[in-house]
Design a protein around this motif. Structure first.
Motif, PDB file in Angstrom:
ATOM      1  N   VAL A 129      32.007 -29.316 -17.931  1.00 15.64           N
ATOM      2  CA  VAL A 129      31.860 -30.463 -18.828  1.00 15.64           C
ATOM      3  C   VAL A 129      30.949 -29.987 -19.950  1.00 15.64           C
ATOM      4  CG1 VAL A 129      31.036 -32.825 -19.117  1.00 15.64           C
ATOM      5  CG2 VAL A 129      32.026 -32.121 -16.928  1.00 15.64           C
ATOM      6  N   HIS A 183      28.841 -22.223 -21.239  1.00  9.10           N
ATOM      7  CA  HIS A 183      29.756 -22.955 -20.352  1.00  9.10           C
ATOM      8  C   HIS A 183      30.918 -22.062 -19.919  1.00  9.10           C
ATOM      9  CE1 HIS A 183      28.159 -27.069 -20.123  1.00  9.10           C
ATOM     10  NE2 HIS A 183      27.685 -26.847 -21.340  1.00  9.10           N
ATOM     11  N   ARG A 198      25.331 -31.473   1.165  1.00  8.67           N
ATOM     12  CA  ARG A 198      26.419 -30.694   0.554  1.00  8.67           C
ATOM     13  C   ARG A 198      26.494 -29.299   1.169  1.00  8.67           C
ATOM     14  NH1 ARG A 198      24.645 -30.728  -5.446  1.00  8.67           N
ATOM     15  NH2 ARG A 198      22.691 -30.214  -4.422  1.00  8.67           N
ATOM     16  N   LYS A 250      30.423 -24.369  -9.566  1.00  6.45           N
ATOM     17  CA  LYS A 250      30.776 -25.700 -10.084  1.00  6.45           C
ATOM     18  C   LYS A 250      32.198 -26.071  -9.656  1.00  6.45           C
ATOM     19  CE  LYS A 250      30.003 -28.428 -14.295  1.00  6.45           C
ATOM     20  NZ  LYS A 250      29.190 -29.465 -13.652  1.00  6.45           N
ATOM     21  N   GLU A 296      18.442 -31.480  -6.628  1.00  2.46           N
ATOM     22  CA  GLU A 296      18.939 -31.845  -7.954  1.00  2.46           C
ATOM     23  C   GLU A 296      19.597 -33.202  -7.860  1.00  2.46           C
ATOM     24  OE1 GLU A 296      22.211 -29.372  -9.319  1.00  2.46           O
ATOM     25  OE2 GLU A 296      22.993 -29.186  -7.289  1.00  2.46           O
ATOM     26  N   GLY A 297      19.993 -33.752  -9.002  1.00  4.90           N
ATOM     27  CA  GLY A 297      20.678 -35.031  -9.005  1.00  4.90           C
ATOM     28  C   GLY A 297      22.154 -34.854  -8.653  1.00  4.90           C
ATOM     29  N   ALA A 298      22.855 -35.980  -8.487  1.00  2.00           N
ATOM     30  CA  ALA A 298      24.282 -35.936  -8.163  1.00  2.00           C
ATOM     31  C   ALA A 298      25.061 -35.217  -9.262  1.00  2.00           C
ATOM     32  CB  ALA A 298      24.816 -37.349  -7.964  1.00  2.00           C
ATOM     33  N   THR A 324      23.019 -33.876 -12.212  1.00  2.00           N
ATOM     34  CA  THR A 324      21.947 -33.509 -13.148  1.00  2.00           C
ATOM     35  C   THR A 324      20.946 -32.571 -12.460  1.00  2.00           C
ATOM     36  OG1 THR A 324      20.620 -35.404 -12.435  1.00  2.00           O
ATOM     37  CG2 THR A 324      21.979 -35.745 -14.397  1.00  2.00           C
ATOM     38  N   ASN A 325      20.176 -31.852 -13.237  1.00  2.00           N
ATOM     39  CA  ASN A 325      19.010 -31.123 -12.716  1.00  2.00           C
ATOM     40  C   ASN A 325      17.768 -31.997 -12.914  1.00  2.00           C
ATOM     41  OD1 ASN A 325      20.648 -28.299 -13.991  1.00  2.00           O
ATOM     42  ND2 ASN A 325      20.129 -28.509 -11.836  1.00  2.00           N
ATOM     43  N   LEU A 332      22.997 -26.350  -8.885  1.00  2.00           N
ATOM     44  CA  LEU A 332      23.816 -25.840  -9.979  1.00  2.00           C
ATOM     45  C   LEU A 332      22.862 -25.458 -11.119  1.00  2.00           C
ATOM     46  CD1 LEU A 332      26.800 -25.508 -11.050  1.00  2.00           C
ATOM     47  CD2 LEU A 332      26.294 -27.554 -12.379  1.00  2.00           C
ATOM     48  N   THR A 375      22.335 -27.056 -19.652  1.00  2.00           N
ATOM     49  CA  THR A 375      21.295 -27.794 -20.370  1.00  2.00           C
ATOM     50  C   THR A 375      19.927 -27.300 -19.919  1.00  2.00           C
ATOM     51  OG1 THR A 375      22.819 -29.646 -20.158  1.00  2.00           O
ATOM     52  CG2 THR A 375      20.634 -30.138 -21.076  1.00  2.00           C
ATOM     53  N   ARG A 376      19.790 -27.094 -18.611  1.00  2.00           N
ATOM     54  CA  ARG A 376      18.551 -26.543 -18.034  1.00  2.00           C
ATOM     55  C   ARG A 376      18.224 -25.200 -18.685  1.00  2.00           C
ATOM     56  NH1 ARG A 376      17.255 -22.816 -14.360  1.00  2.00           N
ATOM     57  NH2 ARG A 376      15.668 -23.205 -12.756  1.00  2.00           N
ATOM     58  N   THR A 396      18.443 -33.635 -16.461  1.00  2.00           N
ATOM     59  CA  THR A 396      19.159 -33.024 -17.576  1.00  2.00           C
ATOM     60  C   THR A 396      20.599 -32.685 -17.186  1.00  2.00           C
ATOM     61  OG1 THR A 396      18.457 -30.764 -17.012  1.00  2.00           O
ATOM     62  CG2 THR A 396      17.033 -32.010 -18.485  1.00  2.00           C
ATOM     63  N   ALA A 397      21.498 -32.833 -18.162  1.00  2.00           N
ATOM     64  CA  ALA A 397      22.914 -32.473 -17.985  1.00  2.00           C
ATOM     65  C   ALA A 397      23.577 -32.504 -19.358  1.00  2.00           C
ATOM     66  CB  ALA A 397      23.625 -33.457 -17.061  1.00  2.00           C
ATOM     67  N   ALA A 398      24.724 -31.847 -19.446  1.00  2.00           N
ATOM     68  CA  ALA A 398      25.434 -31.789 -20.728  1.00  2.00           C
ATOM     69  C   ALA A 398      25.830 -33.185 -21.219  1.00  2.00           C
ATOM     70  CB  ALA A 398      26.674 -30.919 -20.587  1.00  2.00           C
ATOM     71  N   THR A 399      26.030 -34.104 -20.291  1.00  2.00           N
ATOM     72  CA  THR A 399      26.457 -35.453 -20.661  1.00  2.00           C
ATOM     73  C   THR A 399      25.327 -36.297 -21.240  1.00  2.00           C
ATOM     74  OG1 THR A 399      26.129 -35.867 -18.331  1.00  2.00           O
ATOM     75  CG2 THR A 399      28.394 -35.726 -19.078  1.00  2.00           C
TER      76      THR A 399
HETATM   77  N1  PDD Z   1      27.483 -32.218 -14.047  1.00  2.00           N
HETATM   78  N2  PDD Z   1      23.762 -30.389 -11.174  1.00  2.00           N
HETATM   79  C1  PDD Z   1      24.959 -30.923 -10.860  1.00  2.00           C
HETATM   80  C2  PDD Z   1      25.277 -31.170  -9.427  1.00  2.00           C
HETATM   81  C3  PDD Z   1      25.875 -31.239 -11.881  1.00  2.00           C
HETATM   82  O1  PDD Z   1      27.069 -31.761 -11.560  1.00  2.00           O
HETATM   83  C4  PDD Z   1      25.522 -31.022 -13.240  1.00  2.00           C
HETATM   84  C5  PDD Z   1      26.449 -31.345 -14.368  1.00  2.00           C
HETATM   85  C6  PDD Z   1      24.255 -30.462 -13.521  1.00  2.00           C
HETATM   86  C7  PDD Z   1      23.812 -30.162 -14.930  1.00  2.00           C
HETATM   87  O2  PDD Z   1      24.561 -29.103 -15.461  1.00  2.00           O
HETATM   88  P1  PDD Z   1      24.816 -28.966 -17.035  1.00  2.00           P
HETATM   89  O3  PDD Z   1      23.486 -28.994 -17.688  1.00  2.00           O
HETATM   90  O4  PDD Z   1      25.494 -27.657 -17.168  1.00  2.00           O
HETATM   91  O5  PDD Z   1      25.675 -30.117 -17.452  1.00  2.00           O
HETATM   92  C8  PDD Z   1      23.406 -30.149 -12.455  1.00  2.00           C
HETATM   93  C9  PDD Z   1      28.502 -32.553 -15.032  1.00  2.00           C
HETATM   94  C10 PDD Z   1      27.954 -33.049 -16.320  1.00  2.00           C
HETATM   95  C11 PDD Z   1      29.493 -33.506 -14.378  1.00  2.00           C
HETATM   96  O6  PDD Z   1      29.830 -33.264 -13.230  1.00  2.00           O
HETATM   97  O7  PDD Z   1      29.956 -34.441 -15.028  1.00  2.00           O
END
Ligand code: PDD
Length: 287
Positions: free
Chosen positions: A35, A49, A142, A149, A182-184, A186-187, A207, A211-212, A245-248
């Motif tokens: 994403v 990415h 998990r 990913k 980490e989040g579902a 997000t970091n 993961l 963004t991290r 933090t996350a790309a979204t």
């Molecule tokens: N998820 N940890 C997990 C479990 C994630 O699913 C994500 C991103 C991240 C953050 O990664 P990044 O900074 O590369 O977006 C950490 C995407 C956004 C999703 O599943 O929609």
């Protein structure tokens, strides 16, 4: 405007797009994804990415479905056809479709490639930045390769839903020893009780968010000290700041965890500062 998706060589109406019922992504979650954010007509951190996609594919032994250059052309075309200037694209590669059998299909089975794009609501993101979000903690349940990913996200889905049902926006996985993973999606970062910025080290247990990684560059450029080390739920609750933090979302402040207020209950200055510097430091690729 009609949304357009790319599926296996064809640009088609999003509403009509589909994959085969024996696609291994559908039957086994046998695939990987990315994403990536699009901001003001630029793809953010595309190289990182695609590098992570490369790693994810290699880890689960799926070959690149096409050249990297060809994939970038498709991504750009999907963004253009959907007129996305601010939003994100989603890219998924699975091991293709074959008669159901757990072992890999025959060599030469084409992988499935899907690219979609959508616009995001800037006002909703701005509101979350101003007000902050709420999180809950959930036990880690998990597999032990969440650094890859993959589309196997059922625990993440159930965790996010649990958060939603408790009036929160993110669920944070916690190991049996009480350390934060980490989040579902997000970091997680904190500014600890001593004022030190911390985020968990990136091994197989989380993961390694793009963004991290880019925020690490932001922090280094700003001369802020950072420690990549695990922290406990207690340390998170006692932190001066918590953010995800996350790309979204880039960087959302967390103002409450499990119903307990973090610091004074308002977004902190660190998350704001690094969010504001993010786009100056991130790689920007014109659509
Ligand atoms: N998820 N940890 C997990 C479990 C994630 O699913 C994500 C991103 C991240 C953050 O990664 P990044 O900074 O590369 O977006 C950490 C995407 C956004 C999703 O599943 O929609």
């Amino acid at each position: 405007m009609t949304r357009i998706a790319y599926v296996n060589g064809v640009y088609q109406r999003h509403a009509d797009a589909g994959v085969h019922i024996e696609d291994r992504g559908f039957q086994f979650a046998d695939g990987v994804y990315e994403v990536c954010e699009v901001r003001h007509g630029f793809i953010i951190d595309l190289t990182r990415h695609l590098d992570r996609l490369d790693r994810s594919l290699a880890e689960i032994r799926i070959g690149w479905p096409m050249t990297r250059a060809a994939l970038v052309i498709i991504v750009r075309e999907v963004l253009r056809r959907n007129r996305v200037r601010n939003g994100l694209f989603y890219l998924q590669v699975t091991r293709g479709s074959a008669r159901r059998d757990h072992v890999f299909p025959l060599d030469g089975t084409p992988s499935t490639i899907v690219v979609t794009a959508k616009r995001t609501d800037a006002s909703l993101i701005a509101r979350k930045n101003t007000v902050g979000i709420r999180a809950i903690t959930v036990p880690e349940n998990r597999w032990d390769r969440v650094d890859v990913k993959t589309v196997g996200l059922l625990p993440n889905v159930l965790a996010r839903q649990a958060a939603r049902e408790e009036g929160a926006q993110e669920a944070i996985f916690v190991d049996p020893d009480g350390t934060v993973k980490e989040g579902a999606a997000t970091n997680v970062w904190i500014v600890d009780g001593q004022g030190k910025l911390r985020t968990r080290h990136a091994d197989h247990g989380i993961l390694k968010g793009i963004t991290r990684t880019t925020l690490m560059d932001v922090v280094a450029a700003a001369g802020i000290d950072i420690e990549e080390r695990a922290f406990s739920v207690e340390e998170m609750l006692a932190a001066r700041e918590v953010f995800i933090t996350a790309a979204t979302s880039i960087c959302f402040p967390v103002v409450a965890v499990n119903g307990k207020t973090i610091a004074n209950g308002h977004p902190g200055s660190m998350s704001q500062k690094i969010r504001e510097a993010f786009f100056d430091v991130a790689e920007k690729t014109a659509i």
